[in-house]
Design a protein around this motif. Structure first.
Motif, PDB file in Angstrom:
ATOM      1  N   SER A   9       0.839  -1.198   0.000  1.00  0.00           N
ATOM      2  CA  SER A   9       0.000   0.000   0.000  1.00  0.00           C
ATOM      3  C   SER A   9       0.879   1.255   0.000  1.00  0.00           C
ATOM      4  CB  SER A   9      -0.911  -0.001   1.223  1.00  0.00           C
ATOM      5  OG  SER A   9      -0.147   0.113   2.396  1.00  0.00           O
ATOM      6  N   PRO A  10       0.320   2.392  -0.419  1.00  0.00           N
ATOM      7  CA  PRO A  10       1.113   3.626  -0.476  1.00  0.00           C
ATOM      8  C   PRO A  10       1.677   4.071   0.876  1.00  0.00           C
ATOM      9  CG  PRO A  10      -0.947   3.880  -1.672  1.00  0.00           C
ATOM     10  CD  PRO A  10      -1.014   2.559  -0.962  1.00  0.00           C
ATOM     11  N   ASP A  11       1.026   3.682   1.971  1.00  0.00           N
ATOM     12  CA  ASP A  11       1.507   4.108   3.291  1.00  0.00           C
ATOM     13  C   ASP A  11       2.492   3.123   3.926  1.00  0.00           C
ATOM     14  OD1 ASP A  11      -0.515   2.227   3.605  1.00  0.00           O
ATOM     15  OD2 ASP A  11      -1.248   3.104   5.466  1.00  0.00           O
ATOM     16  N   LEU A  12       2.887   2.080   3.189  1.00  0.00           N
ATOM     17  CA  LEU A  12       3.870   1.123   3.695  1.00  0.00           C
ATOM     18  C   LEU A  12       5.207   1.814   3.900  1.00  0.00           C
ATOM     19  CD1 LEU A  12       4.892  -1.792   4.296  1.00  0.00           C
ATOM     20  CD2 LEU A  12       5.369  -1.981   1.856  1.00  0.00           C
ATOM     21  N   LEU A  13       5.792   1.624   5.043  1.00  0.00           N
ATOM     22  CA  LEU A  13       7.102   2.198   5.333  1.00  0.00           C
ATOM     23  C   LEU A  13       8.166   1.349   4.646  1.00  0.00           C
ATOM     24  CD1 LEU A  13       8.851   4.251   6.800  1.00  0.00           C
ATOM     25  CD2 LEU A  13       8.780   2.766   8.805  1.00  0.00           C
ATOM     26  N   VAL A  14       8.788   1.936   3.619  1.00  0.00           N
ATOM     27  CA  VAL A  14       9.842   1.273   2.854  1.00  0.00           C
ATOM     28  C   VAL A  14      11.006   2.239   2.751  1.00  0.00           C
ATOM     29  CG1 VAL A  14      10.483   0.274   0.628  1.00  0.00           C
ATOM     30  CG2 VAL A  14       8.184  -0.048   1.497  1.00  0.00           C
ATOM     31  N   SER A  15      12.196   1.742   3.024  1.00  0.00           N
ATOM     32  CA  SER A  15      13.370   2.597   2.854  1.00  0.00           C
ATOM     33  C   SER A  15      13.659   2.728   1.366  1.00  0.00           C
ATOM     34  CB  SER A  15      14.582   1.990   3.558  1.00  0.00           C
ATOM     35  OG  SER A  15      15.000   0.819   2.887  1.00  0.00           O
ATOM     36  N   PRO A  16      14.261   3.824   0.956  1.00  0.00           N
ATOM     37  CA  PRO A  16      14.669   3.911  -0.452  1.00  0.00           C
ATOM     38  C   PRO A  16      15.735   2.847  -0.741  1.00  0.00           C
ATOM     39  CG  PRO A  16      14.895   6.042   0.662  1.00  0.00           C
ATOM     40  CD  PRO A  16      14.583   5.019   1.709  1.00  0.00           C
ATOM     41  N   GLU A  17      15.726   2.332  -1.967  1.00  0.00           N
ATOM     42  CA  GLU A  17      16.799   1.418  -2.347  1.00  0.00           C
ATOM     43  C   GLU A  17      18.109   2.174  -2.225  1.00  0.00           C
ATOM     44  OE1 GLU A  17      16.674  -0.851  -5.957  1.00  0.00           O
ATOM     45  OE2 GLU A  17      14.506  -1.085  -5.778  1.00  0.00           O
ATOM     46  N   ARG A  18      19.119   1.480  -1.749  1.00  0.00           N
ATOM     47  CA  ARG A  18      20.412   2.137  -1.589  1.00  0.00           C
ATOM     48  C   ARG A  18      21.513   1.228  -2.098  1.00  0.00           C
ATOM     49  NH1 ARG A  18      18.855  -0.279   2.758  1.00  0.00           N
ATOM     50  NH2 ARG A  18      20.277  -1.325   4.148  1.00  0.00           N
ATOM     51  N   GLU A  19      22.582   1.860  -2.512  1.00  0.00           N
ATOM     52  CA  GLU A  19      23.764   1.134  -2.946  1.00  0.00           C
ATOM     53  C   GLU A  19      24.900   1.482  -2.006  1.00  0.00           C
ATOM     54  OE1 GLU A  19      24.718   1.523  -7.065  1.00  0.00           O
ATOM     55  OE2 GLU A  19      22.633   1.279  -7.677  1.00  0.00           O
ATOM     56  N   SER A  20      25.692   0.480  -1.669  1.00  0.00           N
ATOM     57  CA  SER A  20      26.808   0.689  -0.757  1.00  0.00           C
ATOM     58  C   SER A  20      27.799  -0.445  -0.956  1.00  0.00           C
ATOM     59  CB  SER A  20      26.313   0.742   0.686  1.00  0.00           C
ATOM     60  OG  SER A  20      27.350   1.168   1.552  1.00  0.00           O
ATOM     61  N   LEU A  51      17.215  -3.068   0.172  1.00  0.00           N
ATOM     62  CA  LEU A  51      15.892  -2.499   0.393  1.00  0.00           C
ATOM     63  C   LEU A  51      15.358  -3.058   1.701  1.00  0.00           C
ATOM     64  CD1 LEU A  51      13.441  -0.883  -0.786  1.00  0.00           C
ATOM     65  CD2 LEU A  51      12.630  -3.073  -1.687  1.00  0.00           C
ATOM     66  N   ASN A  52      14.722  -2.215   2.491  1.00  0.00           N
ATOM     67  CA  ASN A  52      14.071  -2.626   3.731  1.00  0.00           C
ATOM     68  C   ASN A  52      12.607  -2.225   3.674  1.00  0.00           C
ATOM     69  OD1 ASN A  52      16.492  -3.520   4.935  1.00  0.00           O
ATOM     70  ND2 ASN A  52      16.957  -1.437   5.555  1.00  0.00           N
ATOM     71  N   ALA A  53      11.740  -3.036   4.263  1.00  0.00           N
ATOM     72  CA  ALA A  53      10.319  -2.725   4.377  1.00  0.00           C
ATOM     73  C   ALA A  53       9.864  -3.125   5.774  1.00  0.00           C
ATOM     74  CB  ALA A  53       9.518  -3.466   3.319  1.00  0.00           C
ATOM     75  N   TYR A  54       8.879  -2.398   6.297  1.00  0.00           N
ATOM     76  CA  TYR A  54       8.446  -2.605   7.680  1.00  0.00           C
ATOM     77  C   TYR A  54       6.929  -2.736   7.763  1.00  0.00           C
ATOM     78  CZ  TYR A  54      13.148  -0.809   8.068  1.00  0.00           C
ATOM     79  OH  TYR A  54      14.501  -0.615   7.909  1.00  0.00           O
ATOM     80  N   PRO A  55       6.354  -3.791   7.164  1.00  0.00           N
ATOM     81  CA  PRO A  55       4.900  -3.963   7.244  1.00  0.00           C
ATOM     82  C   PRO A  55       4.482  -4.628   8.550  1.00  0.00           C
ATOM     83  CG  PRO A  55       5.829  -5.736   5.969  1.00  0.00           C
ATOM     84  CD  PRO A  55       6.974  -4.800   6.313  1.00  0.00           C
ATOM     85  N   THR A  56       3.204  -4.527   8.843  1.00  0.00           N
ATOM     86  CA  THR A  56       2.585  -5.327   9.893  1.00  0.00           C
ATOM     87  C   THR A  56       1.774  -6.392   9.181  1.00  0.00           C
ATOM     88  OG1 THR A  56       2.475  -3.445  11.384  1.00  0.00           O
ATOM     89  CG2 THR A  56       1.027  -5.295  11.872  1.00  0.00           C
ATOM     90  N   TRP A  57       1.969  -7.637   9.577  1.00  0.00           N
ATOM     91  CA  TRP A  57       1.362  -8.763   8.868  1.00  0.00           C
ATOM     92  C   TRP A  57       0.782  -9.739   9.881  1.00  0.00           C
ATOM     93  CZ3 TRP A  57       3.047 -13.988   8.253  1.00  0.00           C
ATOM     94  CH2 TRP A  57       2.458 -14.664   7.187  1.00  0.00           C
ATOM     95  N   HIS A  58      -0.528  -9.915   9.860  1.00  0.00           N
ATOM     96  CA  HIS A  58      -1.228 -10.817  10.782  1.00  0.00           C
ATOM     97  C   HIS A  58      -0.839 -10.555  12.244  1.00  0.00           C
ATOM     98  CE1 HIS A  58      -3.041 -13.211   7.600  1.00  0.00           C
ATOM     99  NE2 HIS A  58      -1.886 -13.169   6.977  1.00  0.00           N
TER     100      HIS A  58
END
Length: 105
Positions: A43-54, A65-72
């Motif tokens: 969803s548009p309000d999902l907290l996702v970090s921008p893709e990064r290169e390092s 890439l990191n994402a922080y959803p709540t699931w069940h």
């Protein structure tokens, strides 16, 4: 937990000590994006970090890439790392288009 494993192909799943959150690692950004899509979490309000290169401590380049959803009821800390030092290099736009294609398939 079975649903998580059936919807995705995580490299690892670990319960955190707090009893309400999980660390879920994916081998590719496309796999993480696909899981978010299949689980209905993109969803548009999902907290996702921008893709990064390092580079890691050994100097090996990667994209992450990191994402922080709540699931069940679980707080998920989802991570994907792709090392970029092997094979032909694709530009970021091509990788994004391939990831989008994987999600729609």
């Amino acid at each position: 937990m079975a649903e998580l494993l059936l919807l995705a192909n995580p490299a690892t799943v670990r319960a955190r000590g707090d009893g309400i959150s999980l660390d879920v690692d994916f081998d590719s950004i496309a796999e993480l994006r696909s899981w978010l899509h299949l689980a209905g979490l993109n969803s548009p309000d999902l907290l996702v970090s921008p893709e990064r290169e390092s580079t890691n401590a050994d100097g090996r380049p990667y994209r992450a890439l990191n994402a922080y959803p709540t699931w069940h009821g679980w707080e998920i800390y989802a991570h994907a790392v792709e090392y970029t030092d092997g094979g032909a290099h694709l530009d970021a736009q091509t990788v994004d288009q391939l990831a989008a294609l994987a999600v729609t398939a």
